[in-house]
Motif scaffolding. Structure first.
Motif, mmCIF file in Angstrom:
data_model
loop_
_atom_site.group_PDB
_atom_site.id
_atom_site.type_symbol
_atom_site.label_atom_id
_atom_site.label_comp_id
_atom_site.label_asym_id
_atom_site.label_seq_id
_atom_site.Cartn_x
_atom_site.Cartn_y
_atom_site.Cartn_z
ATOM 1 N N GLN A 29 10.157 1.480 10.531
ATOM 2 C CA GLN A 29 8.915 1.920 10.931
ATOM 3 C C GLN A 29 8.506 3.154 10.328
ATOM 4 O O GLN A 29 7.278 3.611 10.408
ATOM 5 C CB GLN A 29 8.977 2.139 12.699
ATOM 6 N N GLN A 30 9.527 4.053 9.993
ATOM 7 C CA GLN A 30 9.084 5.384 9.459
ATOM 8 C C GLN A 30 8.254 5.503 8.113
ATOM 9 O O GLN A 30 7.315 5.966 7.986
ATOM 10 C CB GLN A 30 10.342 6.234 9.284
ATOM 11 N N ALA A 31 8.618 4.128 7.422
ATOM 12 C CA ALA A 31 7.854 3.776 6.140
ATOM 13 C C ALA A 31 6.514 3.254 6.299
ATOM 14 O O ALA A 31 5.686 3.904 5.702
ATOM 15 C CB ALA A 31 8.865 3.080 5.335
ATOM 16 N N VAL A 32 6.491 2.249 7.247
ATOM 17 C CA VAL A 32 5.209 1.833 7.478
ATOM 18 C C VAL A 32 4.215 2.978 7.992
ATOM 19 O O VAL A 32 3.083 3.104 7.732
ATOM 20 C CB VAL A 32 5.409 0.847 9.029
ATOM 21 N N ASP A 33 5.010 3.675 8.952
ATOM 22 C CA ASP A 33 3.996 5.015 9.413
ATOM 23 C C ASP A 33 3.431 5.733 8.485
ATOM 24 O O ASP A 33 2.197 6.339 8.381
ATOM 25 C CB ASP A 33 4.820 5.747 10.588
ATOM 26 N N GLU A 34 4.142 6.306 7.632
ATOM 27 C CA GLU A 34 3.720 6.957 6.238
ATOM 28 C C GLU A 34 2.673 6.446 5.530
ATOM 29 O O GLU A 34 1.706 7.040 5.166
ATOM 30 C CB GLU A 34 5.184 7.340 5.291
ATOM 31 N N TRP A 35 2.875 5.217 5.179
ATOM 32 C CA TRP A 35 1.903 4.455 4.344
ATOM 33 C C TRP A 35 0.710 4.260 5.042
ATOM 34 O O TRP A 35 -0.263 4.441 4.632
ATOM 35 C CB TRP A 35 2.425 3.070 3.724
ATOM 36 N N VAL A 36 0.521 4.044 6.331
ATOM 37 C CA VAL A 36 -0.488 3.901 7.297
ATOM 38 C C VAL A 36 -1.067 5.016 7.410
ATOM 39 O O VAL A 36 -2.395 5.423 7.108
ATOM 40 C CB VAL A 36 0.012 3.389 8.728
ATOM 41 N N ARG A 37 -0.591 6.158 7.586
ATOM 42 C CA ARG A 37 -1.086 7.720 7.405
ATOM 43 C C ARG A 37 -1.790 7.955 6.125
ATOM 44 O O ARG A 37 -2.949 8.514 6.326
ATOM 45 C CB ARG A 37 0.005 8.747 7.530
ATOM 46 N N PRO B 180 0.897 -1.192 0.141
ATOM 47 C CA PRO B 180 0.087 -0.084 0.064
ATOM 48 C C PRO B 180 0.945 1.294 -0.212
ATOM 49 O O PRO B 180 0.533 2.131 0.760
ATOM 50 C CB PRO B 180 -0.778 -0.020 1.220
ATOM 51 N N LYS B 181 1.826 1.186 -0.842
ATOM 52 C CA LYS B 181 3.114 2.340 -0.614
ATOM 53 C C LYS B 181 2.557 3.689 -1.430
ATOM 54 O O LYS B 181 1.591 3.834 -2.056
ATOM 55 C CB LYS B 181 4.282 1.520 -1.124
ATOM 56 N N THR B 182 3.747 4.162 -1.608
ATOM 57 C CA THR B 182 3.715 5.725 -2.203
ATOM 58 C C THR B 182 5.257 5.871 -2.871
ATOM 59 O O THR B 182 6.016 4.928 -2.782
ATOM 60 C CB THR B 182 3.353 6.892 -1.289
ATOM 61 N N HIS B 183 5.441 7.079 -3.419
ATOM 62 C CA HIS B 183 6.693 7.256 -3.983
ATOM 63 C C HIS B 183 7.878 7.169 -2.807
ATOM 64 O O HIS B 183 9.020 6.895 -3.097
ATOM 65 C CB HIS B 183 6.927 8.836 -4.218
ATOM 66 N N TYR B 184 7.349 7.090 -1.568
ATOM 67 C CA TYR B 184 8.482 6.991 -0.417
ATOM 68 C C TYR B 184 9.157 5.632 -0.478
ATOM 69 O O TYR B 184 10.026 5.651 0.414
ATOM 70 C CB TYR B 184 7.780 7.449 0.943
ATOM 71 N N TYR B 185 8.621 4.889 -1.170
ATOM 72 C CA TYR B 185 9.019 3.385 -1.071
ATOM 73 C C TYR B 185 10.445 3.551 -1.804
ATOM 74 O O TYR B 185 11.224 2.619 -1.209
ATOM 75 C CB TYR B 185 8.052 2.545 -1.900
ATOM 76 N N TRP B 186 10.809 4.209 -2.414
ATOM 77 C CA TRP B 186 12.269 4.343 -3.033
ATOM 78 C C TRP B 186 13.182 5.223 -2.417
ATOM 79 O O TRP B 186 14.169 5.578 -2.855
ATOM 80 C CB TRP B 186 12.056 4.738 -4.325
#
Length: 254
Positions: free
Chosen positions: A201-209, A42-48
């Motif tokens: 966790q920072q990536a998980v938090d972003e995609w959850v947000r 369930p990601k975004t551009h931040y995946y990269w």
């Protein structure tokens, strides 16, 4: 929103483009041949964010939030979340940025769209990297509730993609996931990782947000509800023969 940086530790450039009837958010950075990065669920551009500094010395990267994800619009389902629609989104974005030809690196759901891009617009795509995904017809078979699929989930002889029909269902996933986004998406992503410790966790938090934002969960789910359209689009591409560009496929232990 956490930031992404290039190889010189400079923040990347954010942009908004009106493409194919939606407002699409993207990032771009670097120099060299254009490379389009397409994320999964369930990601975004931040995946990269981890590989961006390794790419920007060599490529001009373009990494969108796909239709329904992140800061990109989440239109009604009737507007389409299938591979052909997403491919048109990306062609319009690359036209907007002035990239007539480009390579693609794609993973998970983004690989579905990368395949459709290369198949529907062969004159535009120079290379395709297709990672951690299978085409929709095989995805269908792996989602069946059979003894073999279920056993394969636990004995490393196969895979059972139970989530395909679950996330396709109308209303039910929304009812069960809303209010439990962090628990659900954390489990969903870590269960698919060869090394779950690599999922920060920072990536998980972003995609959850993002999934909690208005329309966020619906946008994610509509990509699954476009499954049967994707089957038809991909079958049409396959019927024309092999893709014209070089293809690299990347898998992982199941």
């Amino acid at each position: 929103m956490p930031e992404t940086y290039d190889h010189n530790k400079n923040p990347i450039t954010h942009g908004l483009a009106r493409v194919n009837g939606i407002r699409l958010h993207y990032i771009t950075a670097g120099s060299g041949p254009p490379l389009l990065l397409l994320h999964g669920t369930p990601k975004t551009h931040y995946y990269w964010y981890k590989i961006t500094p390794h790419l920007t010395p060599h490529f001009t990267i373009v990494a969108p939030d796909l239709r329904g994800f992140g800061a990109t619009d989440k239109p009604p389902a009737s507007d389409g979340y299938d591979g052909a629609t997403n491919a048109k989104d990306m062609i319009s974005l690359m036209d907007h940025l002035g990239h007539t030809k480009f390579a693609i690196h794609s993973e998970d759901r983004g690989a579905t769209f990368g395949f459709c891009l290369a198949g529907l617009y062969p004159e535009r795509v120079t290379h395709l990297s297709f990672c951690e995904m299978v085409l929709s017809e095989r995805l269908t078979r792996q989602s069946f509730f059979t003894r073999e699929n279920i056993a394969g989930q636990y004995n490393q002889t196969g895979v059972w993609n139970w989530h395909i029909p679950f996330l396709w269902m109308p209303h039910v996933p929304e009812m069960l996931i809303q209010g439990r986004e962090e628990a659900f998406w954390t489990h969903f992503m870590k269960a698919e990782c060869y090394n779950a410790n690599c999922l920060e966790q920072q990536a998980v938090d972003e995609w959850v947000r993002c999934s909690k934002a208005p329309g966020g969960l619906r946008g994610i789910l509509e990509t699954y509800r476009a499954h049967w359209v994707n089957v038809e689009v991909e079958e049409g591409i396959i019927g024309k023969g092999k893709l014209e560009c070089p293809v690299m496929t990347v898998g992982a232990p199941e």
